[in-house]
Design a protein around this motif. Structure first.
Motif, PDB file in Angstrom:
ATOM      1  N   TYR A  73      62.354  49.775   6.196  1.00 40.89           N
ATOM      2  CA  TYR A  73      61.103  50.534   6.222  1.00 40.89           C
ATOM      3  C   TYR A  73      60.266  50.213   4.987  1.00 40.89           C
ATOM      4  CZ  TYR A  73      57.771  54.112   7.316  1.00 40.89           C
ATOM      5  OH  TYR A  73      56.607  54.749   7.650  1.00 40.89           O
ATOM      6  N   ARG A  74      59.054  49.750   5.227  1.00 43.31           N
ATOM      7  CA  ARG A  74      58.105  49.497   4.137  1.00 43.31           C
ATOM      8  C   ARG A  74      56.810  50.181   4.515  1.00 43.31           C
ATOM      9  NH1 ARG A  74      56.765  44.639   1.618  1.00 43.31           N
ATOM     10  NH2 ARG A  74      57.243  45.788  -0.266  1.00 43.31           N
ATOM     11  N   LEU A  75      56.126  50.737   3.553  1.00 40.90           N
ATOM     12  CA  LEU A  75      54.875  51.430   3.854  1.00 40.90           C
ATOM     13  C   LEU A  75      53.836  50.444   4.370  1.00 40.90           C
ATOM     14  CD1 LEU A  75      56.035  53.954   2.705  1.00 40.90           C
ATOM     15  CD2 LEU A  75      53.974  54.244   1.353  1.00 40.90           C
ATOM     16  N   ILE A 113      61.067  56.790   4.283  1.00 35.42           N
ATOM     17  CA  ILE A 113      61.196  55.831   3.190  1.00 35.42           C
ATOM     18  C   ILE A 113      62.634  55.308   3.001  1.00 35.42           C
ATOM     19  CG2 ILE A 113      61.584  57.401   1.239  1.00 35.42           C
ATOM     20  CD1 ILE A 113      58.676  55.540   0.890  1.00 35.42           C
ATOM     21  N   LYS A 172      57.746  48.290 -10.085  1.00 32.80           N
ATOM     22  CA  LYS A 172      57.030  47.435  -9.121  1.00 32.80           C
ATOM     23  C   LYS A 172      55.827  48.149  -8.520  1.00 32.80           C
ATOM     24  CE  LYS A 172      59.248  46.267  -5.196  1.00 32.80           C
ATOM     25  NZ  LYS A 172      60.070  45.517  -4.239  1.00 32.80           N
ATOM     26  N   TYR A 173      55.988  49.434  -8.188  1.00 30.95           N
ATOM     27  CA  TYR A 173      54.911  50.158  -7.503  1.00 30.95           C
ATOM     28  C   TYR A 173      53.992  50.932  -8.467  1.00 30.95           C
ATOM     29  CZ  TYR A 173      57.418  48.737  -3.355  1.00 30.95           C
ATOM     30  OH  TYR A 173      58.014  47.981  -2.387  1.00 30.95           O
ATOM     31  N   GLY A 187      59.307  42.491  -1.067  1.00 33.80           N
ATOM     32  CA  GLY A 187      60.422  43.384  -0.776  1.00 33.80           C
ATOM     33  C   GLY A 187      60.719  43.352   0.702  1.00 33.80           C
ATOM     34  N   ILE A 188      61.926  43.828   1.082  1.00 28.55           N
ATOM     35  CA  ILE A 188      62.252  43.826   2.510  1.00 28.55           C
ATOM     36  C   ILE A 188      62.625  45.223   3.021  1.00 28.55           C
ATOM     37  CG2 ILE A 188      62.904  41.400   2.770  1.00 28.55           C
ATOM     38  CD1 ILE A 188      65.834  42.265   2.404  1.00 28.55           C
ATOM     39  N   GLY A 189      62.516  46.206   2.182  1.00 31.96           N
ATOM     40  CA  GLY A 189      62.746  47.577   2.644  1.00 31.96           C
ATOM     41  C   GLY A 189      64.211  47.928   2.843  1.00 31.96           C
ATOM     42  N   ASP A 231      57.425  58.096 -11.844  1.00 33.12           N
ATOM     43  CA  ASP A 231      56.511  57.033 -12.293  1.00 33.12           C
ATOM     44  C   ASP A 231      55.072  57.495 -12.151  1.00 33.12           C
ATOM     45  OD1 ASP A 231      55.399  56.310  -9.685  1.00 33.12           O
ATOM     46  OD2 ASP A 231      57.392  55.549  -9.216  1.00 33.12           O
ATOM     47  N   ASN A 283      61.743  49.803  -8.436  1.00 33.13           N
ATOM     48  CA  ASN A 283      60.614  50.247  -7.592  1.00 33.13           C
ATOM     49  C   ASN A 283      59.562  50.961  -8.434  1.00 33.13           C
ATOM     50  OD1 ASN A 283      61.546  49.257  -5.210  1.00 33.13           O
ATOM     51  ND2 ASN A 283      62.394  51.194  -4.457  1.00 33.13           N
ATOM     52  N   ILE A 325      53.396  57.824  -2.828  1.00 29.21           N
ATOM     53  CA  ILE A 325      53.742  57.642  -1.410  1.00 29.21           C
ATOM     54  C   ILE A 325      53.027  58.694  -0.588  1.00 29.21           C
ATOM     55  CG2 ILE A 325      55.642  57.625   0.275  1.00 29.21           C
ATOM     56  CD1 ILE A 325      57.476  56.920  -2.145  1.00 29.21           C
ATOM     57  N   GLY A 341      66.383  48.326  -0.186  1.00 31.24           N
ATOM     58  CA  GLY A 341      66.885  48.939  -1.413  1.00 31.24           C
ATOM     59  C   GLY A 341      67.173  50.421  -1.256  1.00 31.24           C
ATOM     60  N   LEU A 342      66.196  51.178  -0.750  1.00 25.81           N
ATOM     61  CA  LEU A 342      66.375  52.636  -0.660  1.00 25.81           C
ATOM     62  C   LEU A 342      67.390  53.017   0.419  1.00 25.81           C
ATOM     63  CD1 LEU A 342      62.755  54.029  -1.198  1.00 25.81           C
ATOM     64  CD2 LEU A 342      64.682  54.024  -2.783  1.00 25.81           C
TER      65      LEU A 342
HETATM   66  P1  ADP Z   1      61.235  47.333  -0.894  1.00 27.04           P
HETATM   67  O1  ADP Z   1      60.813  47.808  -2.226  1.00 27.04           O
HETATM   68  O2  ADP Z   1      62.073  46.128  -0.931  1.00 27.04           O
HETATM   69  O3  ADP Z   1      60.112  47.246   0.068  1.00 27.04           O
HETATM   70  P2  ADP Z   1      62.713  49.807  -0.741  1.00 27.04           P
HETATM   71  O4  ADP Z   1      63.702  50.251   0.281  1.00 27.04           O
HETATM   72  O5  ADP Z   1      63.169  49.778  -2.155  1.00 27.04           O
HETATM   73  O6  ADP Z   1      62.196  48.412  -0.249  1.00 27.04           O
HETATM   74  O7  ADP Z   1      61.464  50.755  -0.630  1.00 27.04           O
HETATM   75  C1  ADP Z   1      60.935  51.034   0.630  1.00 27.04           C
HETATM   76  C2  ADP Z   1      59.432  51.302   0.527  1.00 27.04           C
HETATM   77  O8  ADP Z   1      59.237  52.524  -0.162  1.00 27.04           O
HETATM   78  C3  ADP Z   1      58.677  50.276  -0.240  1.00 27.04           C
HETATM   79  O9  ADP Z   1      58.271  49.225   0.582  1.00 27.04           O
HETATM   80  C4  ADP Z   1      57.492  51.058  -0.789  1.00 27.04           C
HETATM   81  O10 ADP Z   1      56.482  51.076   0.192  1.00 27.04           O
HETATM   82  C5  ADP Z   1      58.034  52.478  -0.918  1.00 27.04           C
HETATM   83  N1  ADP Z   1      58.384  52.817  -2.318  1.00 27.04           N
HETATM   84  C6  ADP Z   1      59.612  52.793  -2.877  1.00 27.04           C
HETATM   85  N2  ADP Z   1      59.573  53.214  -4.151  1.00 27.04           N
HETATM   86  C7  ADP Z   1      58.280  53.518  -4.435  1.00 27.04           C
HETATM   87  C8  ADP Z   1      57.574  54.000  -5.576  1.00 27.04           C
HETATM   88  N3  ADP Z   1      58.212  54.275  -6.731  1.00 27.04           N
HETATM   89  N4  ADP Z   1      56.260  54.203  -5.466  1.00 27.04           N
HETATM   90  C9  ADP Z   1      55.611  53.954  -4.317  1.00 27.04           C
HETATM   91  N5  ADP Z   1      56.213  53.481  -3.188  1.00 27.04           N
HETATM   92  C10 ADP Z   1      57.533  53.274  -3.241  1.00 27.04           C
END
Ligand code: ADP
Length: 584
Positions: free
Chosen positions: A530-532, A525, A487-488, A542-544, A512, A484, A517, A546-547
């Motif tokens: 949940y995705r922003l 989160i 990626k972000y 992504g599908i929200g 990072d 993440n 966020i 991982g976290l």
């Molecule tokens: P995914 O990445 O598959 O969407 P995650 O559960 O890993 O799902 O993350 C959930 C959401 O949290 C992401 O969609 C993103 O919006 C936000 N996010 C996670 N990590 C970061 C990060 N390092 N910086 C900014 N936003 C993040």
């Protein structure tokens, strides 16, 4: 002199005697009048409705006069007019009565009175013995011979008018006017009381009707409703709640607080219900707490969602609750659907894994073969311009893309499999002892390989980093957060992985310099799927999940995970891990 004196005293005696006789007569008359008023007053006081007041009035007036009818006009909207006949009256006489009342009323205090309306609303209150005779031919004449009108007053307010009518002329003796006015006053007060009582009864009936309707609504609500008193003893359970809590066999008569009931009961979930009620009694509003209120072991047991709020008296919002109101919803069918969905996801993910494994294996095999061939070609044909121009080089690049996409797919499938494991509490950990610093280093290394734009630093601030945990799962957590972080932060930058100590636990911070966020979303989160919803994060795949899985793994180890926003430049994910598993 003596005789004169004597005659004077005699005179005085005789004067005293005659005035004494006069006084005796007056006293007797007053006593008689008072007795009369007393009797009448008692009759008025005993009257419980307007008809009894009419009867009392008629009786009192008939002791003074012989007349055809009397009437009572009362202020209101519309006016209320009751005509009380002493014997059967002709239609013409009654009409004349209404006419007379209207004209007299206009004079006393009711200028806007209307004869037609009065005629329509007037009520003929004939005494019982007359009602049969009234139906027959009338016996009285049609002309009014004499009439007497007296305002009805209560506390100096004119509330209406009493009128007396007779066919004959000169019936109403002006000498009796004072007495008649007193009777009218009695009647006015009695009628006002009746009116107040009627209004009170109507209000009470209305309130009672409202109460009954509310009770009916509560009883028939599809949701279960539970109300307790200030001690937490249940005072009301509607039908649905009785049905939903049937297993607990709660007896309302016992009047025992739920927490005491839970102590002696062997129903396992009563404890949790008591906890929710106690929280609400402490002033907290508890939302959507789930309780499994059915037999454990059933494929999907009866599951309730409970929300409870403190009951505060309307005007005392600051004081202690006088009880709790809780709403119970049966969410078993939702759970059933959820389970079916999770089973479906789990089955599909399993089915996807087999072809994925072979795609991954064969791709790796092909990559190795082409790589070998290219190297050989490189050694054998040193004279060709560049190995990169060979068709195999293109194949190798394509295969690398297939490999990275397969890995992406594999991560997704694994996340889906983990989702159902977390959901159904099957996330089992394989504890081994390893160096956390080593796992961090491995994860940093593999993240760096595919992140050309980023520089990933590892900062180990503790000496001994041995830990007893599930190594693969901890690697998955660090990998997820690092993926993440890369990626972000689309513009590259630094990613720092720091290992430190927090109250004796390990603390890992991954920082990072990416899009960061919005603080509004920080609490959500870690929720599943949940995705922003901002334009920045929409462009990332992504599908929200991982976290969500990450948090489950950390919490399963007894740690905590959270995220902080770094003043607009990226964010820091932090988690703690106990050095050894906590025994619960
Ligand atoms: P995914 O990445 O598959 O969407 P995650 O559960 O890993 O799902 O993350 C959930 C959401 O949290 C992401 O969609 C993103 O919006 C936000 N996010 C996670 N990590 C970061 C990060 N390092 N910086 C900014 N936003 C993040």
């Amino acid at each position: 002199m003596e005789s004169i004196v004597h005659s004077e005293s005699e005179l005085r005696d005789s004067a005293f005697h005659s005035s004494h006789i006069l006084n005796v007569d007056r006293v007797a008359a007053i006593r008689q009048e008072m007795e009369y008023l007393n009797t009448i007053g008692k009759r008025f006081v005993a009257a419980i409705d307007r008809f009894q007041v009419h009867r009392a009035l008629l009786a009192a007036l008939q002791e003074l006069y012989s007349f055809s009818a009397c009437s009572i006009l009362l202020r209101g909207d519309p006016f209320e007019l009751s005509i009380i006949p002493c014997y059967p009256l002709s239609e013409a006489f009654l009409q004349a009565v209404v006419q007379r009342i209207a004209s007299a009323a206009r004079v006393i205090d009711f200028p806007h009175i209307n004869v037609e309306e009065l005629a329509v609303t007037s009520y003929l209150d004939a005494p019982d013995e007359l009602s049969t005779a009234l139906a027959q031919d009338t016996v009285a004449g049609s002309e009014i011979g004499s009439c007497l009108n007296i305002p009805l007053t209560v506390e100096n307010r004119i509330v209406g008018m009493l009128s007396l009518f007779d066919e004959h002329v000169g019936t109403f003796d002006t000498e009796l006017l004072k007495l008649t006015t007193m009777i009218a006053d009695y009647a006015a007060v009695a009628l006002e009381n009746v009116r107040l009582r009627e209004r009170e009864t109507a209000l009470w009936r209305q309130a009672e009707l409202g109460r009954q309707r509310l009770e009916l609504i509560i009883i028939s609500m599809a949701e279960g409703l539970l109300i307790t008193d200030a001690r937490g003893a249940i005072t009301l359970l509607n039908y649905s709640a009785q049905h939903l809590l049937a297993q607990a066999q709660i007896d309302l008569q016992q009047d025992i607080p739920l927490r005491s009931l839970a102590l002696t009961s062997d129903v396992p979930w009563l404890d949790k219900l008591a906890e929710i009620i106690d929280k609400a009694l402490a002033g907290e509003t508890v939302m959507n707490q789930e309780i499994i209120a059915g037999e454990i072991g059933e494929s999907v047991p009866l599951t309730l969602s409970i929300s409870a709020a403190p009951l505060l008296e309307a005007n005392q919002l600051q004081s202690y609750p006088i009880g709790v109101v809780a709403v119970l919803n049966d969410i078993t069918s939702n759970k059933q659907i959820e389970k079916l969905k999770d089973e479906f996801v789990s089955v599909v993910s399993h089915e996807l894994r087999t072809p994925l494994t072979s795609i991954k294996g064969f791709t790796q095999h092909l990559i190795r073969r082409i790589d070998r061939r290219l190297r050989k070609a490189h050694q054998e044909q040193k004279n060709i311009a560049s190995v990169g121009d060979l068709p195999e080089s293109y194949d190798l690049r394509s295969l690398h893309i297939v490999q990275s996409q397969t890995e992406h797919l594999e991560r997704l499938v694994n996340d889906l499999l983990d989702l159902s494991r977390v959901q159904w509490g099957n996330l089992n950990l394989q504890y081994t002892s390893f160096f956390l610093a080593d796992v961090l280093a491995e994860c940093v290394y593999s993240a760096q390989v595919s992140a050309e734009q980023h520089t990933i630093y590892l900062d180990i601030q503790v000496q001994d980093t041995k830990i007893l945990a599930d190594q693969t799962r901890i690697g998955q957590v660090i990998g997820n957060i690092l993926d993440n972080a890369v990626k972000y932060s689309p513009n590259g930058g630094q990613v720092t992985v720091q290992l430190g100590d927090l109250d004796g636990d390990y603390l890992v911070n991954i920082t990072d310099q990416g899009i960061g966020i919005n603080p509004v979303y920080l609490d959500h989160i870690f929720e599943r799927f949940y995705r922003l919803r901002n334009s920045a994060s929409r462009q990332y795949s992504g599908i929200g999940l991982g976290l969500y899985v990450t948090r489950a793994i950390i919490e399963r180890h007894g740690g905590r995970i959270w995220v902080t926003n770094n003043q607009g430049v990226g964010c820091t994910f932090s988690f703690t891990l106990p050095r050894t598993p906590q025994t619960s």
